[in-house]
Design an enzyme around this catalytic site. Sequence first.
Site: not given
Ligand code: S3P
Length: 427
Positions: A25, A120, A165, A313
Site C-alpha cells: 500500500r 485465483r 476481504s 494467513d
Molecule cells: C491481504 C489480504 C488478505 C490476505 C493477503 C493480503 C491484503 O487477502 O490473505 O495475504 O494485503 O489486503 P483477502 O483480502 O483476499 O482475504
Amino acid sequence: MDEIQKTGPLQGEITIPGDKSISHRAVMFGSLARGKTRIRGFLQGADCLSTISCFEKMGIEISNTPDEIVINGQGLHGLKSPPDTLYTGNSGTTTRLISGILSGQNFSTRLTGDESICKRPMDRVIEPLSQMGASIRSEGGNGCTPLLISPSALHGIDYASPVASAQIKSAILLAGLYADGQTSVTEPVLSRNHTELMLRSFGARVDSHANTAVVIPGDELHAQDITVPGDISSAAYFIAAALLVPGSEIIIKNVGINETRAGILEVVRAMGADIQYLNRSDNAGEPVADLLVRHSSLHAAVVEGSLIPTLIDEIPIIAVMAAFADGETVIRDAAELKVKESDRIFTVTENLRLLGADAVPTGDGMIIRGGRPLHGGSLDSYKDHRIAMSFAVAALMCEGTVSIKDADCVNISYPTFYEDLNKLRKK
Ligand code: S3P
C-alpha cells in the site's frame, strides 16, 4: 534450505521484515500522491517488488536502496500508459488492488501474473468494479487474469461484499478515489484496515464505522514518510516455533499488532501460550510491540467466526501448532483458504497427514486431533510461501528429516526466513 531436522531450544532476538500488506500500500499510495514518499522497513519480498515494477512501468520513479524506498509520486492522474502487459507475479494483493486503480485511469492496461495468480478468482473485484462503471474483463472469460481494463467513467456505489476481504475492499476504495461520488464497502466481518488507515494519512477522505468503509473522492493525496512495522504474519512462524520447542525463549522485535491482523495472538493465548507485549508504541495508527515468547504446553482451540479474517494467513501455522497441542482443534468459517496461493485446506491437512498427524479437511476448514508424535517425510510446499514456512516449523518438532519441495518460495514474503530461523537455533 529444503531439509530440516528437529531442533534444541530457540533463543535470542529477531527482527522480522516489514509487513507485506503495508509495504504494497505504501508503494501504491506513494505513487498516486504528489511529492516524494519515503518508506523505511519496506519488505523486499518478491510480491512487493512486483508492485514496484508495475508502478515503474507506469512512469513512476522509484529508488530502492537498503535504507529506504523513495517514490516520486505524480498525483492521482500522473500514471502513464505502460509499454506492455503489467505483470503481478504471485501477488494477489498487487493484482486486486491495482485493478481498482487501473479502472480509474485514462489508458488501457492488460494485467497478468504467474501460474498461481492465473487460477485465483478475480471476478470478486471484476463484479463490484463493473458496478462502478469500470470496463474490466477477464481475457479468457473465466474470471481470472489476464485482465483487460479500459478507460471508463466511474460512479460511487454502496457495495455489500459477500466475503470479508481486504483485497476486495481496497480495490473498490481505490477505484472510489476516481468516482463521481461517495463509495462505501460493507463487509460481513471486518477485514484488515491498512488501506483505510494509510489512505487517511495520505489526506484522502475515508471514514470507517463497524464493518463499513467510505471514501469521498476529490482530494489529492500528499506524500508521506512511512515506517513499515514488522509483519505479524511472518512473526507467526517464530511465535509458533518458540511455543512448540521445549526450552525456547525469544524476543520478536517491532511486530505490527493492528487488531484487524492480530487474531493469532488471541488464539495462541487461548491455547495456553506464554506471550508478553514489551515496548508498545503507535506508528501512524498502526500499533507495534516487541513480543516475548516462551515455550508453553498448548491445548486445542476452536477458531471461527469474526476471528477468521484477522488470522486468515496464519491458519497454516495455527494448524501446525494444533497438531502438537492436546485435544481437538476445529477451524471453521474459513472457506477463503481454498483460494489463497494454494488450496490451504488441502495443502495443510495433506502435509500434516504425511507427517503422521490426524488432520481432516472440511468444507470450510479442518479438524486436527493433536498430540501424536510426528515423523519425518517428503512434503510439497505447492509453491505457497506460507505452507513452506509452516512446515519448516513443524519439522523442528518431528522425529526424522522433513524435506520440503520448492522451499525457496519463501522469497515471496520472507527471503531471509531460513537464515533467521537458523540464527535462533545456533544460540
Ligand atoms: C491481504 C489480504 C488478505 C490476505 C493477503 C493480503 C491484503 O487477502 O490473505 O495475504 O494485503 O489486503 P483477502 O483480502 O483476499 O482475504
